[in-house]
Design a protein around this motif. Structure first.
Motif, mmCIF file in Angstrom:
data_model
loop_
_atom_site.group_PDB
_atom_site.id
_atom_site.type_symbol
_atom_site.label_atom_id
_atom_site.label_comp_id
_atom_site.label_asym_id
_atom_site.label_seq_id
_atom_site.Cartn_x
_atom_site.Cartn_y
_atom_site.Cartn_z
ATOM 1 N N SER A 31 0.829 -1.209 0.000
ATOM 2 C CA SER A 31 0.000 0.000 0.000
ATOM 3 C C SER A 31 0.860 1.254 0.000
ATOM 4 N N THR A 34 1.885 1.952 -3.542
ATOM 5 C CA THR A 34 0.808 2.462 -4.398
ATOM 6 C C THR A 34 0.320 3.836 -3.971
ATOM 7 N N GLU A 36 -0.985 4.704 -0.922
ATOM 8 C CA GLU A 36 -1.989 4.735 0.145
ATOM 9 C C GLU A 36 -1.295 4.928 1.491
#
Length: 110
Positions: A31, A34, A36
């Motif tokens: 995450s 990416t 996030e």
């Protein structure tokens, strides 16, 4: 016989604990890559992995079902007791890992 039950319970506890711990840490790296928020993802991933950690710790669902069947139809109550204790130990490992993440991350991160 009791010795083997305790060994199985300890193994299931730490397998479930490791699935939550490892899956959450590796998932949060993904995450982060990416874009996030990794801390929010850690809580969400840990919450989503709970049932899978229990299934992984008990060795799959078919073994558990066959042990329950053997205990019910063959009259072997120790097999039912053993399987219930192994499931409880796995649930304890999951809960311990989940509480560890809650402790490290603070209360529920949303």
């Amino acid at each position: 016989m009791e010795d083997r039950l305790i060994v199985s319970m300890l193994q299931c506890f730490f397998i479930a604990f490791g699935v939550i711990l490892g899956g959450t840490l590796i998932g949060s790296i993904g995450s982060f890559m990416t874009g996030e928020a990794p801390l929010t993802a850690m809580y969400r991933i840990a919450k989503g992995l709970r049932i899978w950690a229990i299934v992984a710790a008990i060795g799959g669902t078919f073994d558990a079902i066959s042990n329950f069947e053997k205990g019910i139809f063959d009259g072997s109550t120790f097999d039912i007791f053993k399987q219930v204790m192994i499931i409880i130990a796995a649930m304890g490992g999951v809960k311990t890992a989940f509480l560890l993440f809650q402790w490290l991350l603070g209360d529920e991160v949303t």
